[in-house]
Design an enzyme around this catalytic site. Structure first.
Site, PDB file in Angstrom:
ATOM      1  N   GLN A 260       2.904   0.774  -0.604  1.00  0.00           N
ATOM      2  CA  GLN A 260       3.790  -0.372  -0.397  1.00  0.00           C
ATOM      3  C   GLN A 260       4.911  -0.373  -1.448  1.00  0.00           C
ATOM      4  O   GLN A 260       5.382   0.681  -1.806  1.00  0.00           O
ATOM      5  CB  GLN A 260       3.002  -1.693  -0.373  1.00  0.00           C
ATOM      6  CG  GLN A 260       2.111  -1.863   0.850  1.00  0.00           C
ATOM      7  CD  GLN A 260       0.794  -1.132   0.738  1.00  0.00           C
ATOM      8  OE1 GLN A 260       0.099  -1.208  -0.261  1.00  0.00           O
ATOM      9  NE2 GLN A 260       0.435  -0.400   1.763  1.00  0.00           N
TER      10      GLN A 260
ATOM     11  N   SER B  31      17.082  12.758  -2.808  1.00  0.00           N
ATOM     12  CA  SER B  31      16.522  13.501  -1.687  1.00  0.00           C
ATOM     13  C   SER B  31      17.587  13.642  -0.609  1.00  0.00           C
ATOM     14  O   SER B  31      18.250  12.672  -0.248  1.00  0.00           O
ATOM     15  CB  SER B  31      15.303  12.766  -1.127  1.00  0.00           C
ATOM     16  OG  SER B  31      14.870  13.353   0.083  1.00  0.00           O
TER      17      SER B  31
ATOM     18  N   ASP C 269       8.118   2.294   2.603  1.00  0.00           N
ATOM     19  CA  ASP C 269       8.746   3.328   3.446  1.00  0.00           C
ATOM     20  C   ASP C 269       9.929   4.000   2.756  1.00  0.00           C
ATOM     21  O   ASP C 269      10.851   4.469   3.422  1.00  0.00           O
ATOM     22  CB  ASP C 269       9.192   2.738   4.792  1.00  0.00           C
ATOM     23  CG  ASP C 269       8.100   1.953   5.476  1.00  0.00           C
ATOM     24  OD1 ASP C 269       7.007   2.512   5.655  1.00  0.00           O
ATOM     25  OD2 ASP C 269       8.327   0.770   5.809  1.00  0.00           O
TER      26      ASP C 269
ATOM     27  N   ALA D 232      -0.937   1.845   4.297  1.00  0.00           N
ATOM     28  CA  ALA D 232       0.098   2.750   3.792  1.00  0.00           C
ATOM     29  C   ALA D 232       0.297   3.893   4.773  1.00  0.00           C
ATOM     30  O   ALA D 232      -0.610   4.270   5.513  1.00  0.00           O
ATOM     31  CB  ALA D 232      -0.309   3.300   2.424  1.00  0.00           C
ATOM     32  N   GLY D 233       1.489   4.476   4.747  1.00  0.00           N
ATOM     33  CA  GLY D 233       1.781   5.653   5.553  1.00  0.00           C
ATOM     34  C   GLY D 233       2.734   6.545   4.788  1.00  0.00           C
ATOM     35  O   GLY D 233       3.940   6.315   4.788  1.00  0.00           O
ATOM     36  N   HIS D 234       2.212   7.539   4.100  1.00  0.00           N
ATOM     37  CA  HIS D 234       3.040   8.425   3.281  1.00  0.00           C
ATOM     38  C   HIS D 234       3.245   9.739   4.024  1.00  0.00           C
ATOM     39  O   HIS D 234       2.299  10.487   4.289  1.00  0.00           O
ATOM     40  CB  HIS D 234       2.385   8.666   1.925  1.00  0.00           C
ATOM     41  CG  HIS D 234       2.334   7.431   1.078  1.00  0.00           C
ATOM     42  ND1 HIS D 234       1.795   7.396  -0.193  1.00  0.00           N
ATOM     43  CD2 HIS D 234       2.763   6.165   1.311  1.00  0.00           C
ATOM     44  CE1 HIS D 234       1.901   6.170  -0.692  1.00  0.00           C
ATOM     45  NE2 HIS D 234       2.486   5.412   0.214  1.00  0.00           N
TER      46      HIS D 234
ATOM     47  N   THR E 118       1.838  -7.750   0.791  1.00  0.00           N
ATOM     48  CA  THR E 118       0.522  -7.153   0.916  1.00  0.00           C
ATOM     49  C   THR E 118      -0.435  -7.900  -0.003  1.00  0.00           C
ATOM     50  O   THR E 118      -0.047  -8.866  -0.658  1.00  0.00           O
ATOM     51  CB  THR E 118       0.573  -5.646   0.597  1.00  0.00           C
ATOM     52  OG1 THR E 118      -0.658  -5.035   1.012  1.00  0.00           O
ATOM     53  CG2 THR E 118       0.835  -5.386  -0.876  1.00  0.00           C
TER      54      THR E 118
ATOM     55  N   THR F 120       2.151   1.753  11.796  1.00  0.00           N
ATOM     56  CA  THR F 120       2.133   0.858  12.958  1.00  0.00           C
ATOM     57  C   THR F 120       2.946   1.370  14.141  1.00  0.00           C
ATOM     58  O   THR F 120       2.710   0.959  15.275  1.00  0.00           O
ATOM     59  CB  THR F 120       2.693  -0.526  12.567  1.00  0.00           C
ATOM     60  OG1 THR F 120       4.075  -0.362  12.196  1.00  0.00           O
ATOM     61  CG2 THR F 120       1.921  -1.111  11.396  1.00  0.00           C
ATOM     62  N   GLY F 121       3.941   2.240  13.881  1.00  0.00           N
ATOM     63  CA  GLY F 121       4.830   2.690  14.948  1.00  0.00           C
ATOM     64  C   GLY F 121       5.914   1.689  15.278  1.00  0.00           C
ATOM     65  O   GLY F 121       6.772   1.943  16.131  1.00  0.00           O
TER      66      GLY F 121
ATOM     67  N   LYS G 249       6.697  12.009   0.006  1.00  0.00           N
ATOM     68  CA  LYS G 249       7.440  13.251  -0.187  1.00  0.00           C
ATOM     69  C   LYS G 249       7.664  13.534  -1.672  1.00  0.00           C
ATOM     70  O   LYS G 249       7.480  14.662  -2.142  1.00  0.00           O
ATOM     71  CB  LYS G 249       8.791  13.182   0.519  1.00  0.00           C
ATOM     72  CG  LYS G 249       9.682  14.363   0.169  1.00  0.00           C
ATOM     73  CD  LYS G 249      11.094  14.228   0.672  1.00  0.00           C
ATOM     74  CE  LYS G 249      11.944  15.355   0.099  1.00  0.00           C
ATOM     75  NZ  LYS G 249      13.297  15.402   0.660  1.00  0.00           N
TER      76      LYS G 249
ATOM     77  N   GLY H 139       9.843   6.789   1.018  1.00  0.00           N
ATOM     78  CA  GLY H 139       9.692   8.233   0.896  1.00  0.00           C
ATOM     79  C   GLY H 139       8.845   8.633  -0.291  1.00  0.00           C
ATOM     80  O   GLY H 139       8.997   9.723  -0.836  1.00  0.00           O
ATOM     81  N   LYS H 140       7.905   7.756  -0.679  1.00  0.00           N
ATOM     82  CA  LYS H 140       7.077   8.029  -1.854  1.00  0.00           C
ATOM     83  C   LYS H 140       6.225   9.278  -1.671  1.00  0.00           C
ATOM     84  O   LYS H 140       6.064  10.074  -2.603  1.00  0.00           O
ATOM     85  CB  LYS H 140       6.175   6.813  -2.134  1.00  0.00           C
ATOM     86  CG  LYS H 140       6.942   5.541  -2.471  1.00  0.00           C
ATOM     87  CD  LYS H 140       6.004   4.386  -2.748  1.00  0.00           C
ATOM     88  CE  LYS H 140       5.278   3.904  -1.511  1.00  0.00           C
ATOM     89  NZ  LYS H 140       6.179   3.313  -0.488  1.00  0.00           N
TER      90      LYS H 140
END
Length: 431
Positions: free
Chosen positions: A231, A419, A14, A40-42, A246, A308-309, A19, A16-17
């Site tokens: 990750q 950033s 998490d 993953a969540g990018h 992971t 996952t939120g 972006k 910021g990869k």
């Protein structure tokens, strides 16, 4: 011959990869994911639009760039299809610039069932899985019983699928897992399986390639390739906070096996780190804050898992862990994200060492999960002003530059970029 540059996370994910990949993509011809899956969540933000990618590389919105899902990635067809549909809604044309390795492994519905069964069996020792089937899929890969993208074209695919599914059902039975109440997206396992089989047809619409040949041929032709990791180092299966990790190698070494390139073909390594730390799920987190400051970091940083939120655990930056990650990854360029989250803080802190059993150390012990670790903090004055509108590193507040200078000194790596907001346009490069 050109080399593959690499971009990966240095903390617990998490950072910021997505972006930064999106920002760097114009400099490259090919963007390639090399490990991980839909856990993953990018997140990308541009032109007032926010988009989260799970399996697909973060260069997908650049139509003139090829995006590759490498052999080290694992693919869940239903999630993939949903991701494709969402991309099309936002104007992307992924069939034109997305290639998929035939050697990438498939996540079956029963893999996701096993994930839930394994977590349930662990009881209070849960690792905080995203329940996307990641662990069981990589387990089958290592056990040499998995199914790969290229297998969906085989005439006996359904037969091989049923054999593997039945093995999973037997395992779930031994774990006393109640399958009657299990649901995937509100569907029973059989109902979801029907949807999953339909989603395979979406995969067949894409160019399925031998990605190791493709990547190496690109290098021979002088094309520039950026490898995108998922990750982060502290979640690496070998060097992270095991077992709260992971199931893949998300450090730079994973690029070689995840794309099929030689170590001699790796070039620059961009390491991404937040100006503070976050973590999702269980596992050690020495600098975690349980007070109002931690809540403020969570709220102002919008620290909720894009996959996952779940709210992320928040704390001060951990330099022993960051230095460790830089060492493992061989980072050449350090990128710091989200310092703007702390714009209003009166002071910011940095863990520079650990106290363990009365001794000071800057190394991570093997017993990281069980020892009582007391972080040693250094306090800095806050910059107490917005950094929006800064057009160069030199324009940043002096207090922030002083803080970043110590991060750079402690990490032993040059900070190449900072950033200053979630938007792709707000990245200040120093070189």
């Amino acid at each position: 011959m050109t080399k593959v540059d690499v971009l990966l996370g240095l903390q617990w994910g998490d950072e910021g990869k997505g972006k930064i990949v999106d920002v760097l993509t114009p400099k490259y011809d090919v963007i390639a994911r090399f490990q991980g899956g839909p856990n993953a969540g990018h997140t990308l933000e541009f032109n007032g639009m926010k988009h989260v990618l799970h399996i697909i590389p973060s260069g997908i919105f650049h139509q003139d760039k090829i995006n590759v899902i490498g052999n080290g990635v694992i693919v869940e067809p239903c999630i993939f299809r949903q991701e494709i549909e969402q991309l099309k809604e936002k104007g992307a044309q992924p069939e034109k610039n997305l290639y998929i390795s035939k050697k990438a492994h498939l996540i079956l519905p029963s893999h996701r069932m096993l994930d839930a069964a394994n977590e349930q069996a662990k009881g209070n020792r849960k690792i905080g899985s995203t329940l996307k089937g990641i662990g069981p899929t990589y387990t089958d890969k290592i056990a040499r019983s998995g199914l790969r993208i290229g297998d969906i074209l085989a005439s006996d695919f359904r037969e091989r699928y049923e054999i593997l599914k039945n093995q999973h059902l037997q395992t779930a039975h031994t774990l006393n897992f109640d399958l009657t109440n299990f649901r995937l997206d509100g569907l029973t396992l059989d109902e979801y399986e029907t949807r999953w089989m339909e989603a395979l047809e979406t995969l067949k619409n894409f160019k399925l390639i031998n990605s190791e040949y493709f990547i190496n041929h690109c290098l021979e032709e002088g094309k520039k390739v950026l490898a995108e990791g998922a990750q982060a180092a502290m979640l690496d299966v070998d060097f992270g906070t095991y077992p709260f990790v992971t199931s893949s190698n998300c450090i730079a070494a994973g690029v070689c096996s995840g794309l099929g390139i030689a170590p001699s073909k790796v070039g620059r390594i961009y390491g991404i780190a937040k100006a503070y730390c976050t973590r999702v799920g269980a596992g050690p987190f020495p600098t975690e804050l349980f007070d109002e400051t931690g809540k403020e970091l969570c709220d102002k940083g919008h620290e909720y898992g894009s996959t996952t939120g779940r709210p992320r655990r928040c704390g001060w930056i951990d330099m022993p862990a960051l230095r460790y990650a830089c060492m493992l990854d061989g980072v050449t360029d350090l990128v710091i994200t989200k310092p703007d989250v702390m714009n209003e803080f009166d002071e910011v802190k940095m863990c520079t060492a650990y106290e363990i059993d009365g001794e000071i150390t800057d190394e991570l012990p093997f017993e990281y999960n069980t020892l009582e670790i007391h972080p040693q903090f250094r306090t800095f004055p806050g910059w107490k002003q917005s950094i929006a509108g800064c057009k160069s590193f030199e324009e940043l507040p002096q207090e922030m530059k002083d803080y970043l200078a110590v991060v750079e000194q402690q990490a032993g790596v040059h900070i190449s970029a900072v950033s200053t907001s979630p938007d792709r346009k707000d990245v200040l490069f120093r070189d």
